[in-house]
Structure formats: structure tokens, C-alpha cells
Design an enzyme around this catalytic site. Structure first.
Site, PDB file in Angstrom:
ATOM      1  N   ASN A   6       0.913  -1.143  -0.128  1.00 34.15           N
ATOM      2  CA  ASN A   6       0.089  -0.107  -0.059  1.00 34.15           C
ATOM      3  C   ASN A   6       1.003   1.265   0.020  1.00 34.15           C
ATOM      4  O   ASN A   6       1.516   1.518   1.025  1.00 34.15           O
ATOM      5  CB  ASN A   6      -0.934  -0.010   1.250  1.00 34.15           C
ATOM      6  CG  ASN A   6      -1.686   1.207   0.994  1.00 34.15           C
ATOM      7  OD1 ASN A   6      -1.782   1.913   0.378  1.00 34.15           O
ATOM      8  ND2 ASN A   6      -2.537   1.407   2.485  1.00 34.15           N
ATOM      9  N   PHE A   7       1.096   2.159  -1.375  1.00 36.12           N
ATOM     10  CA  PHE A   7       1.813   3.083  -1.269  1.00 36.12           C
ATOM     11  C   PHE A   7       1.201   4.494  -0.377  1.00 36.12           C
ATOM     12  O   PHE A   7       2.024   5.239  -0.160  1.00 36.12           O
ATOM     13  CB  PHE A   7       2.188   3.555  -2.693  1.00 36.12           C
ATOM     14  CG  PHE A   7       2.910   2.444  -3.664  1.00 36.12           C
ATOM     15  CD1 PHE A   7       3.503   1.501  -3.082  1.00 36.12           C
ATOM     16  CD2 PHE A   7       2.998   2.772  -4.839  1.00 36.12           C
ATOM     17  CE1 PHE A   7       4.180   0.367  -3.791  1.00 36.12           C
ATOM     18  CE2 PHE A   7       4.002   1.961  -5.573  1.00 36.12           C
ATOM     19  CZ  PHE A   7       4.349   0.651  -5.169  1.00 36.12           C
ATOM     20  N   LYS A   8       0.002   4.179  -0.283  1.00 37.24           N
ATOM     21  CA  LYS A   8      -0.662   5.504   0.272  1.00 37.24           C
ATOM     22  C   LYS A   8      -0.455   6.652  -0.323  1.00 37.24           C
ATOM     23  O   LYS A   8      -0.714   6.462  -1.929  1.00 37.24           O
ATOM     24  CB  LYS A   8      -0.159   5.679   1.692  1.00 37.24           C
ATOM     25  CG  LYS A   8      -0.161   4.291   2.540  1.00 37.24           C
ATOM     26  CD  LYS A   8      -0.010   4.649   4.062  1.00 37.24           C
ATOM     27  CE  LYS A   8      -0.361   3.056   4.750  1.00 37.24           C
ATOM     28  NZ  LYS A   8      -0.203   3.145   6.358  1.00 37.24           N
ATOM     29  N   HIS A  87      -9.704   1.241   5.037  1.00 34.37           N
ATOM     30  CA  HIS A  87      -8.528   1.304   5.619  1.00 34.37           C
ATOM     31  C   HIS A  87      -8.640   2.486   6.667  1.00 34.37           C
ATOM     32  O   HIS A  87      -9.406   3.339   6.561  1.00 34.37           O
ATOM     33  CB  HIS A  87      -7.574   1.956   4.483  1.00 34.37           C
ATOM     34  CG  HIS A  87      -6.073   1.738   5.259  1.00 34.37           C
ATOM     35  ND1 HIS A  87      -5.666   2.780   6.055  1.00 34.37           N
ATOM     36  CD2 HIS A  87      -5.110   0.990   5.040  1.00 34.37           C
ATOM     37  CE1 HIS A  87      -4.348   2.623   6.386  1.00 34.37           C
ATOM     38  NE2 HIS A  87      -3.933   1.495   5.791  1.00 34.37           N
ATOM     39  N   GLU A 156      -5.408  -4.677  10.728  1.00 40.87           N
ATOM     40  CA  GLU A 156      -4.288  -3.853  10.915  1.00 40.87           C
ATOM     41  C   GLU A 156      -4.747  -2.775  12.014  1.00 40.87           C
ATOM     42  O   GLU A 156      -5.452  -1.636  11.764  1.00 40.87           O
ATOM     43  CB  GLU A 156      -4.408  -2.993   9.539  1.00 40.87           C
ATOM     44  CG  GLU A 156      -4.164  -3.509   8.353  1.00 40.87           C
ATOM     45  CD  GLU A 156      -3.527  -2.328   7.385  1.00 40.87           C
ATOM     46  OE1 GLU A 156      -2.302  -2.754   6.938  1.00 40.87           O
ATOM     47  OE2 GLU A 156      -4.286  -1.372   6.888  1.00 40.87           O
ATOM     48  N   GLY A 162       2.501   2.388  10.756  1.00 38.14           N
ATOM     49  CA  GLY A 162       3.472   3.387  10.687  1.00 38.14           C
ATOM     50  C   GLY A 162       4.084   3.967  12.119  1.00 38.14           C
ATOM     51  O   GLY A 162       4.831   5.087  11.913  1.00 38.14           O
ATOM     52  N   SER A 192       3.301  -1.908  10.634  1.00 35.87           N
ATOM     53  CA  SER A 192       4.890  -1.882  10.931  1.00 35.87           C
ATOM     54  C   SER A 192       5.359  -3.467  10.428  1.00 35.87           C
ATOM     55  O   SER A 192       6.192  -3.776  11.162  1.00 35.87           O
ATOM     56  CB  SER A 192       5.007  -1.743  12.021  1.00 35.87           C
ATOM     57  OG  SER A 192       4.630  -0.280  12.503  1.00 35.87           O
TER      58      SER A 192
HETATM   59  P1  13P Z   1       3.042   0.468   7.651  1.00 38.23           P
HETATM   60  O1  13P Z   1       3.408  -0.871   7.123  1.00 38.23           O
HETATM   61  O2  13P Z   1       3.739   1.635   7.123  1.00 38.23           O
HETATM   62  O3  13P Z   1       2.886   0.482   8.998  1.00 38.23           O
HETATM   63  O4  13P Z   1       1.482   0.598   7.192  1.00 38.23           O
HETATM   64  C1  13P Z   1       0.576  -0.407   7.208  1.00 38.23           C
HETATM   65  C2  13P Z   1      -0.531   0.000   6.490  1.00 38.23           C
HETATM   66  O5  13P Z   1      -1.406   0.790   6.586  1.00 38.23           O
HETATM   67  C3  13P Z   1      -0.934  -0.874   5.171  1.00 38.23           C
HETATM   68  O6  13P Z   1      -2.145  -0.600   4.609  1.00 38.23           O
END
Ligand code: 13P
Length: 230
Positions: A6-8, A87, A156, A162, A192
């Protein structure tokens, strides 16, 4: 196993293309895995390889007056039929309610999309104990057909996203075991996931894959993460 990146709000159209090209140089590494990448909407592109490109968000409409959103028509142009729904960043930062999330789910289910459906509790709920967590997660499954044959459920925990602090193996095991009682759908863990913890996480019973944010942004590192899982 399922590996989803997930690149966000990271990467551009050009860098997403480079990213995919880099992954494709090491095809043998993931020939037995299922790989998904979710770039920003502006970087959606057709991908004729084994890597599936999906959207991080879409609106439950074919087309219409929904400023700032994309609908089915825009996804169809790039043959996108995979979507993340629910999400926590959209629920928390953009105020998506469970009602809206469930409507999106229903719409894209009717259009036969593969859906990564995200659930996860905030820290204050976790601090009240696992019963509260399970109760909270069950509210996030309201209106969702967990037996849909193209759903994957990603657990999640918000406090793990994050932060560099993933849930513990015991916490993941316990939640995934509980989810498994509800559905046979693939279950992903996210929050994470990194090069240090991937081995342990991927071996947990009822973890069928991972949804990765920061540790997926560099294609070489993401390949390393996949290779560590074998
Ligand atoms: P991180 O891997 O940066 O913690 O993010 C997880 C996430 O939200 C994936 O959708």
C-alpha cells in the site's frame, strides 16, 4: 502467500512504473505468491504481468458528480478490479463511516472486485483488553459479506500502523484465530511489517499474507521482504 504493497500517498506514475519493472526483474521470487500493489490513484496503470495493481479507494458509482472521487468508469479504463476498502486512514482521517464502507463493499462486490477489506482497533480499545478489540472489530464487519469469494480481510491495528511497533505474535495469532472462525477468506496482517519481523509474522497460523506500507515503498526492499518469507 499474499503480499500487498500500500503506497498510500507515495510514488508517482513514473516511479510506480519503475517499481513494477524492478519487481518483474525478480519474477522467480514470487511465482508462487500473490502480489498486489496499490499506488495512488494518479498512478493507476494497466499491468499485464502477474502483479495485480489495485486502487486504494473508489466511490460506489459508475460515474457522476462526486468531486475528487473516482468511480467504476475510471477504474475500468485501466482494467482495475482490485480495491482496498475500509483502511483506517480513510475511516479516521477522512471520516468514512461504517455505513459508507459497507455501501462501497456492496457496490464493488456486485461488480466482482477483489477486495482487501481492512479492520483494526485504536490503542484505547486495545488497552481495554481483547474482548473489547473483538467487539470493536465485529462492528467494522457490519454489512460486510465475509463469505464473498473475492474478499481478503486485513487486520491492521491502528496503533501498529506507521509506528514501527507491530502487534505481537500472540496478539496477531489470537485475532486471526477469532477471524478464522467467521470466514474462510484469506486473512492478512498489516501494521509495521518490516524486514525484521516478516519471518515470524508470515509463519503464524491463519496469516495468509501481509499488507505493507512503509516497508513496501522501495521495490528492492519489498523483494527482500518476500524472499525472507520463503
Ligand atoms: P505500515 O506498514 O507503514 O505500518 O502501514 C501499514 C498499512 O497501513 C498498510 O495498509
Amino acid at each position: 502467500m499474499i503480499f500487498a504493497a500500500n503506497f498510500k500517498t507515495n510514488h508517482t506514475r513514473a516511479s510506480t512504473k519503475e517499481y513494477v519493472d524492478t519487481l518483474l526483474t525478480k519474477k522467480s521470487l514470487f511465482q508462487n505468491e500473490r502480489l498486489y500493489i496499490f499506488p495512488p490513484l494518479s498512478a493507476l496503470q494497466k499491468c499485464e504481468s502477474d502483479i495485480k495493481i489495485g486502487a486504494q479507494n473508489a466511490y460506489m458509482i459508475q460515474s457522476g458528480a462526486f468531486t475528487g472521487e473516482v468511480g467504476l468508469e475510471q477504474l475500468d479504463e485501466f482494467d482495475i478490479n482490485t480495491l482496498i476498502i475500509g483502511h483506517s486512514e480513510r475511516r479516521e482521517l477522512l471520516g468514512e463511516s461504517q455505513t459508507m464502507v459497507a455501501q462501497k463493499f456492496q457496490f464493488f462486490k456486485e461488480h466482482n472486485f477483489e477486495i482487501i477489506y481492512c479492520i483494526g482497533e485504536p490503542l484505547e480499545v486495545r488497552e481495554n483488553g481483547e474482548d473489547h478489540v473483538l467487539e470493536y472489530l465485529s462492528t467494522q464487519l457490519e454489512g460486510i459479506d465475509t463469505n464473498y469469494d473475492k474478499i481478503m480481510i486485513a487486520y491492521e491495528p491502528i496503533w501498529a500502523i506507521g509506528t514501527g511497533k507491530s502487534a505481537t505474535i500472540a496478539e496477531i495469532t489470537s485475532i486471526h484465530n477469532a477471524l478464522r472462525k467467521l470466514t474462510q477468506a484469506p486473512l492478512l496482517y498489516g501494521g509495521s511489517v518490516n524486514l525484521e519481523n516478516i519471518r515470524e509474522i508470515i509463519q503464524i497460523d491463519n496469516v495468509n499474507g501481509v499488507l505493507v506500507g512503509s516497508a513496501s515503498l522501495d521495490a528492492k526492499k519489498f523483494l527482500e521482504l518476500i524472499s525472507l518469507s520463503r
